[in-house]
Design an enzyme around this catalytic site. Structure first.
Site, PDB file in Angstrom:
ATOM      1  N   ILE A  20      39.606  24.537  20.985  1.00  0.00           N
ATOM      2  CA  ILE A  20      39.043  25.566  21.893  1.00  0.00           C
ATOM      3  C   ILE A  20      38.133  24.963  22.959  1.00  0.00           C
ATOM      4  CG2 ILE A  20      36.949  26.151  20.540  1.00  0.00           C
ATOM      5  CD1 ILE A  20      37.905  29.172  21.109  1.00  0.00           C
ATOM      6  N   GLN A  94      44.335  14.549  19.565  1.00  0.00           N
ATOM      7  CA  GLN A  94      43.926  13.382  20.352  1.00  0.00           C
ATOM      8  C   GLN A  94      44.979  13.370  21.449  1.00  0.00           C
ATOM      9  OE1 GLN A  94      43.478  10.906  22.507  1.00  0.00           O
ATOM     10  NE2 GLN A  94      44.971   9.721  21.392  1.00  0.00           N
ATOM     11  N   THR A 138      54.968  18.811  23.562  1.00  0.00           N
ATOM     12  CA  THR A 138      54.742  18.156  24.843  1.00  0.00           C
ATOM     13  C   THR A 138      55.996  17.529  25.436  1.00  0.00           C
ATOM     14  OG1 THR A 138      53.689  16.190  25.815  1.00  0.00           O
ATOM     15  CG2 THR A 138      53.944  16.181  23.439  1.00  0.00           C
ATOM     16  N   GLU A 140      56.051  14.745  26.577  1.00  0.00           N
ATOM     17  CA  GLU A 140      56.072  13.327  26.173  1.00  0.00           C
ATOM     18  C   GLU A 140      57.152  13.070  25.121  1.00  0.00           C
ATOM     19  OE1 GLU A 140      54.050  10.528  27.199  1.00  0.00           O
ATOM     20  OE2 GLU A 140      53.665  11.885  28.856  1.00  0.00           O
ATOM     21  N   TYR A 162      51.258   8.526  20.593  1.00  0.00           N
ATOM     22  CA  TYR A 162      50.982   9.960  20.775  1.00  0.00           C
ATOM     23  C   TYR A 162      52.274  10.768  20.656  1.00  0.00           C
ATOM     24  CZ  TYR A 162      50.132  14.260  23.503  1.00  0.00           C
ATOM     25  OH  TYR A 162      50.068  15.565  23.941  1.00  0.00           O
ATOM     26  N   LYS A 166      53.438  13.573  17.943  1.00  0.00           N
ATOM     27  CA  LYS A 166      53.768  14.934  18.376  1.00  0.00           C
ATOM     28  C   LYS A 166      55.200  15.318  17.965  1.00  0.00           C
ATOM     29  CE  LYS A 166      50.233  16.832  20.702  1.00  0.00           C
ATOM     30  NZ  LYS A 166      49.753  18.211  20.589  1.00  0.00           N
ATOM     31  N   ARG A 197      40.277  19.728  33.751  1.00  0.00           N
ATOM     32  CA  ARG A 197      41.012  18.624  33.148  1.00  0.00           C
ATOM     33  C   ARG A 197      40.042  17.473  32.828  1.00  0.00           C
ATOM     34  NH1 ARG A 197      45.366  16.991  30.231  1.00  0.00           N
ATOM     35  NH2 ARG A 197      47.106  16.331  31.536  1.00  0.00           N
TER      36      ARG A 197
HETATM   37  P1  NAP Z   1      42.097  18.325  25.638  1.00  0.00           P
HETATM   38  O1  NAP Z   1      41.393  18.883  26.842  1.00  0.00           O
HETATM   39  O2  NAP Z   1      42.070  16.868  25.388  1.00  0.00           O
HETATM   40  O3  NAP Z   1      41.525  19.095  24.347  1.00  0.00           O
HETATM   41  C1  NAP Z   1      41.809  18.656  23.055  1.00  0.00           C
HETATM   42  C2  NAP Z   1      41.069  19.529  22.067  1.00  0.00           C
HETATM   43  O4  NAP Z   1      41.370  19.097  20.729  1.00  0.00           O
HETATM   44  C3  NAP Z   1      39.535  19.469  22.201  1.00  0.00           C
HETATM   45  O5  NAP Z   1      39.016  20.753  21.974  1.00  0.00           O
HETATM   46  C4  NAP Z   1      39.140  18.546  21.065  1.00  0.00           C
HETATM   47  O6  NAP Z   1      37.837  18.749  20.589  1.00  0.00           O
HETATM   48  C5  NAP Z   1      40.148  18.976  20.007  1.00  0.00           C
HETATM   49  N1  NAP Z   1      40.306  18.008  18.934  1.00  0.00           N
HETATM   50  C6  NAP Z   1      40.625  16.690  19.030  1.00  0.00           C
HETATM   51  N2  NAP Z   1      40.689  16.119  17.805  1.00  0.00           N
HETATM   52  C7  NAP Z   1      40.406  17.105  16.912  1.00  0.00           C
HETATM   53  C8  NAP Z   1      40.301  17.151  15.492  1.00  0.00           C
HETATM   54  N3  NAP Z   1      40.471  16.062  14.748  1.00  0.00           N
HETATM   55  N4  NAP Z   1      39.996  18.334  14.899  1.00  0.00           N
HETATM   56  C9  NAP Z   1      39.776  19.440  15.651  1.00  0.00           C
HETATM   57  N5  NAP Z   1      39.842  19.451  17.000  1.00  0.00           N
HETATM   58  C10 NAP Z   1      40.155  18.301  17.622  1.00  0.00           C
HETATM   59  O7  NAP Z   1      43.641  18.754  25.667  1.00  0.00           O
HETATM   60  P2  NAP Z   1      44.392  19.876  26.544  1.00  0.00           P
HETATM   61  O8  NAP Z   1      44.827  19.272  27.828  1.00  0.00           O
HETATM   62  O9  NAP Z   1      43.609  21.133  26.531  1.00  0.00           O
HETATM   63  O10 NAP Z   1      45.729  20.049  25.693  1.00  0.00           O
HETATM   64  C11 NAP Z   1      45.792  20.984  24.611  1.00  0.00           C
HETATM   65  C12 NAP Z   1      46.946  20.611  23.695  1.00  0.00           C
HETATM   66  O11 NAP Z   1      48.175  20.611  24.423  1.00  0.00           O
HETATM   67  C13 NAP Z   1      46.849  19.221  23.062  1.00  0.00           C
HETATM   68  O12 NAP Z   1      47.422  19.320  21.776  1.00  0.00           O
HETATM   69  C14 NAP Z   1      47.727  18.364  23.945  1.00  0.00           C
HETATM   70  O13 NAP Z   1      48.219  17.272  23.213  1.00  0.00           O
HETATM   71  C15 NAP Z   1      48.816  19.340  24.308  1.00  0.00           C
HETATM   72  N6  NAP Z   1      49.477  19.155  25.603  1.00  0.00           N
HETATM   73  C16 NAP Z   1      48.736  19.059  26.745  1.00  0.00           C
HETATM   74  C17 NAP Z   1      49.385  18.939  27.957  1.00  0.00           C
HETATM   75  C18 NAP Z   1      48.599  18.850  29.247  1.00  0.00           C
HETATM   76  O14 NAP Z   1      49.215  18.471  30.260  1.00  0.00           O
HETATM   77  N7  NAP Z   1      47.337  19.215  29.274  1.00  0.00           N
HETATM   78  C19 NAP Z   1      50.785  18.940  28.013  1.00  0.00           C
HETATM   79  C20 NAP Z   1      51.507  19.055  26.813  1.00  0.00           C
HETATM   80  C21 NAP Z   1      50.840  19.187  25.616  1.00  0.00           C
HETATM   81  P3  NAP Z   1      36.558  17.943  21.205  1.00  0.00           P
HETATM   82  O15 NAP Z   1      36.170  18.696  22.450  1.00  0.00           O
HETATM   83  O16 NAP Z   1      35.578  18.041  20.106  1.00  0.00           O
HETATM   84  O17 NAP Z   1      37.025  16.550  21.501  1.00  0.00           O
HETATM   85  O1  G4F Z   2      47.477  11.797  33.485  1.00  0.00           O
HETATM   86  P1  G4F Z   2      48.097  10.994  32.407  1.00  0.00           P
HETATM   87  O2  G4F Z   2      47.175  10.172  31.565  1.00  0.00           O
HETATM   88  O3  G4F Z   2      48.944  12.000  31.543  1.00  0.00           O
HETATM   89  P2  G4F Z   2      50.180  11.792  30.534  1.00  0.00           P
HETATM   90  O4  G4F Z   2      50.236  10.426  29.989  1.00  0.00           O
HETATM   91  O5  G4F Z   2      51.383  12.320  31.228  1.00  0.00           O
HETATM   92  O6  G4F Z   2      49.766  12.761  29.337  1.00  0.00           O
HETATM   93  C1  G4F Z   2      49.327  14.096  29.589  1.00  0.00           C
HETATM   94  O7  G4F Z   2      50.449  14.946  29.718  1.00  0.00           O
HETATM   95  C2  G4F Z   2      51.273  15.052  28.543  1.00  0.00           C
HETATM   96  C3  G4F Z   2      52.440  15.979  28.876  1.00  0.00           C
HETATM   97  O8  G4F Z   2      53.490  15.217  29.407  1.00  0.00           O
HETATM   98  C4  G4F Z   2      50.425  15.593  27.414  1.00  0.00           C
HETATM   99  F1  G4F Z   2      51.197  15.719  26.286  1.00  0.00           F
HETATM  100  C5  G4F Z   2      49.258  14.667  27.140  1.00  0.00           C
HETATM  101  O9  G4F Z   2      48.427  15.261  26.140  1.00  0.00           O
HETATM  102  C6  G4F Z   2      48.440  14.519  28.425  1.00  0.00           C
HETATM  103  O10 G4F Z   2      47.849  15.758  28.730  1.00  0.00           O
HETATM  104  O11 G4F Z   2      49.185   9.980  33.026  1.00  0.00           O
HETATM  105  C7  G4F Z   2      50.227  10.434  33.860  1.00  0.00           C
HETATM  106  C8  G4F Z   2      50.950   9.228  34.461  1.00  0.00           C
HETATM  107  C9  G4F Z   2      51.322   8.137  33.457  1.00  0.00           C
HETATM  108  O12 G4F Z   2      52.627   7.672  33.719  1.00  0.00           O
HETATM  109  C10 G4F Z   2      50.328   7.018  33.732  1.00  0.00           C
HETATM  110  O13 G4F Z   2      50.846   5.721  33.479  1.00  0.00           O
HETATM  111  O14 G4F Z   2      50.057   8.617  35.398  1.00  0.00           O
HETATM  112  C11 G4F Z   2      50.112   7.212  35.227  1.00  0.00           C
HETATM  113  N1  G4F Z   2      48.842   6.634  35.709  1.00  0.00           N
HETATM  114  C12 G4F Z   2      48.751   5.785  36.764  1.00  0.00           C
HETATM  115  N2  G4F Z   2      47.470   5.402  36.915  1.00  0.00           N
HETATM  116  C13 G4F Z   2      47.635   6.783  35.168  1.00  0.00           C
HETATM  117  C14 G4F Z   2      46.756   6.016  35.933  1.00  0.00           C
HETATM  118  N3  G4F Z   2      47.203   7.536  34.131  1.00  0.00           N
HETATM  119  C15 G4F Z   2      45.865   7.512  33.841  1.00  0.00           C
HETATM  120  N4  G4F Z   2      45.406   8.293  32.829  1.00  0.00           N
HETATM  121  N5  G4F Z   2      44.977   6.735  34.554  1.00  0.00           N
HETATM  122  C16 G4F Z   2      45.381   5.972  35.606  1.00  0.00           C
HETATM  123  O15 G4F Z   2      44.584   5.282  36.237  1.00  0.00           O
END
Ligand code: NAP
Ligand code: G4F
Length: 373
Positions: A20, A94, A138, A140, A162, A166, A197
């Site tokens: 949350i 994570q 995801t 991913e 990761y 997943k 973000r």
């Molecule tokens: P986020 O901002 O990194 O939030 C992750 C949340 O998980 C935080 O509230 C964190 O708590 C909590 N958490 C981590 N480890 C935990 C544990 N051991 N027990 C309980 N809570 C824990 O991620 P988000 O971008 O909102 O994404 C939400 C979900 O969607 C994640 O599962 C992510 O993998 C998935 N997802 C995200 C994307 C994306 O593009 N954003 C795309 C596909 C899937 P703390 O605040 O305490 O660290």
């Molecule tokens: O922003 P990113 O770290 O996101 P990534 O790896 O796509 O993961 C996010 O999206 C996933 C959904 O597809 C979620 F499941 C996951 O939890 C997370 O929210 O990286 C995006 C791309 C990668 O290819 C990375 O190699 O950007 C490239 N990149 C280039 N320079 C970088 C950077 N990524 C990061 N974090 N930092 C850089 O400086």
């Protein structure tokens, strides 16, 4: 914070959100509160007792927080038994791909076995027919992609610790759905971003750096793979879809994406454009640079420190099924609007941080001179 109350005694819908405090958890909370839900969230103990993304919700009558951790099955069982939710949104993870190479075991524990802990708790508590479960899967999972664009039938090829974790989460949800007739669903969400973000994901890293460079607080931005392509949407639009998935007639899995793809380089070009800096790209690979056309200064460089051991470079989602079956509109917020929202927010944030720092400096000076006591 946790008291023995039977929360689910009313006809209100009761949602339990893990994760949350994260980006998606905060938007989903707002969305569900607006819909009249009782919203319960799982938080972890932290040495800093401040949760910036949900601070504005704390203290509201239908918003409750409970300590638990996905790596601790007793706490998971405890909170689900206490809340007896009608819907669980498992967003906790994570979630950083690069970090999963540094902490692979922890990532597996939370992102894979954590999902099992929730499903098993629901089953053992006898809630299988009363509680619907959403799992944050995801894009991913497609990893080293085997076709573009990717839909619900595209084979998976996870390409990081990761993604492998997943993938377990994805399959255990399907297994519990089939084995125990549970309403458990995967949302296969492509990247979604926002002004909330985390600052180490590439989009936010770029918008924050563009704002800081524009305001003279940073000289240069170092990035990794500029040619990586993503299907980037707006997180606020995507949480609606999580809810729609659980309101569907039958449990199912859905790709959630915009259907449009851009490179990291394009994101950076547009972000800098939004602060009034036009970038020109010169060189290739690790020698590529983003140069300010007006001044000739190099503002973006590549650092191999941000290269990943294996990188996912071609994510592009096909949201046809979600549009047809859930009535979800994948392009409520365009790519251009998303970048602008994030840049505008970071421009304000950087300016506000600067103003706060000036106040602090003045205060320190006044204290030193004895002007204020
Ligand atoms: P986020 O901002 O990194 O939030 C992750 C949340 O998980 C935080 O509230 C964190 O708590 C909590 N958490 C981590 N480890 C935990 C544990 N051991 N027990 C309980 N809570 C824990 O991620 P988000 O971008 O909102 O994404 C939400 C979900 O969607 C994640 O599962 C992510 O993998 C998935 N997802 C995200 C994307 C994306 O593009 N954003 C795309 C596909 C899937 P703390 O605040 O305490 O660290
Ligand atoms: O922003 P990113 O770290 O996101 P990534 O790896 O796509 O993961 C996010 O999206 C996933 C959904 O597809 C979620 F499941 C996951 O939890 C997370 O929210 O990286 C995006 C791309 C990668 O290819 C990375 O190699 O950007 C490239 N990149 C280039 N320079 C970088 C950077 N990524 C990061 N974090 N930092 C850089 O400086």
């Amino acid at each position: 914070m946790q008291k023995q109350t039977n929360y689910n005694m009313t006809t209100r819908k009761v949602a339990l959100i893990t994760g949350i405090t994260g980006q998606d958890g905060s938007y989903l909370s707002e969305f569900l509160l607006e819909k009249g839900y009782d919203v319960h969230g799982v938080i972890r103990r932290s040495s800093v007792d401040f949760r910036p993304r949900i601070a504005h919700l704390e203290g509201k009558p239908h918003f409750h927080l409970h300590y638990a951790d996905l790596s601790d099955s007793m706490s998971v069982l405890g909170v689900i038994g206490l809340v007896r939710p009608t819907e669980i949104y498992n967003l906790a993870a994570q979630s950083h791909v690069q970090v999963s190479f540094d902490s692979p075991e922890y990532t597996a524990d939370v992102d894979a076995v954590g999902v099992l802990r929730i499903l098993e708790a629901v089953r053992q508590l006898g809630l299988t027919s009363s509680c619907r479960i959403y799992q944050a899967s995801t894009s991913e999972l497609y990893g080293k992609v085997e076709e573009v664009p990717q839909n619900e039938n595209t084979p998976f090829h996870p390409y990081s610790p990761y993604a492998v974790a997943k993938q377990y989460g994805y399959w255990i949800v399907k297994e519990y759905r089939d084995a125990y007739n549970m309403f458990a669903c995967n949302g296969i969400l492509f990247n979604h971003e926002s002004e909330r973000r985390g600052e180490t994901f590439v989009t936010r890293k770029i918008t924050l750096a563009a704002a800081r460079i524009k305001q003279g607080k940073q000289d240069k931005l170092y990035l990794g793979n500029l040619s990586s392509r993503r299907d980037w949407g707006y997180a606020k639009d995507y949480v609606q879809c999580m809810w729609l998935i659980l309101q569907n007639e039958k449990p199912d899995d859905f790709v959630i994406a915009t259907g449009k793809q851009h490179t990291v380089r394009e994101f950076a070009t547009l972000a800098f454009h939004n602060v009034g800096i036009e970038l020109e790209w010169q060189g290739e690979g690790a020698d590529e640079k983003g140069i300010d056309k007006a001044t000739g200064k190099t503002l973006v460089e590549v650092s191999p420190d941000f290269y990943r051991p294996t990188d996912v470079v071609n994510l592009w989602g096909d949201p046809t099924k979600a549009r047809a079956e859930l009535g979800w509109n994948p392009t409520q917020t365009t790519f251009e609007e998303l970048v602008k929202i994030m840049v505008d927010s970071d421009m304000k944030k950087v300016a506000a941080d600067d103003a706060a720092a000036r106040v602090r400096v003045n205060l320190e000076e006044y204290l030193e001179k004895g002007i204020v006591k």
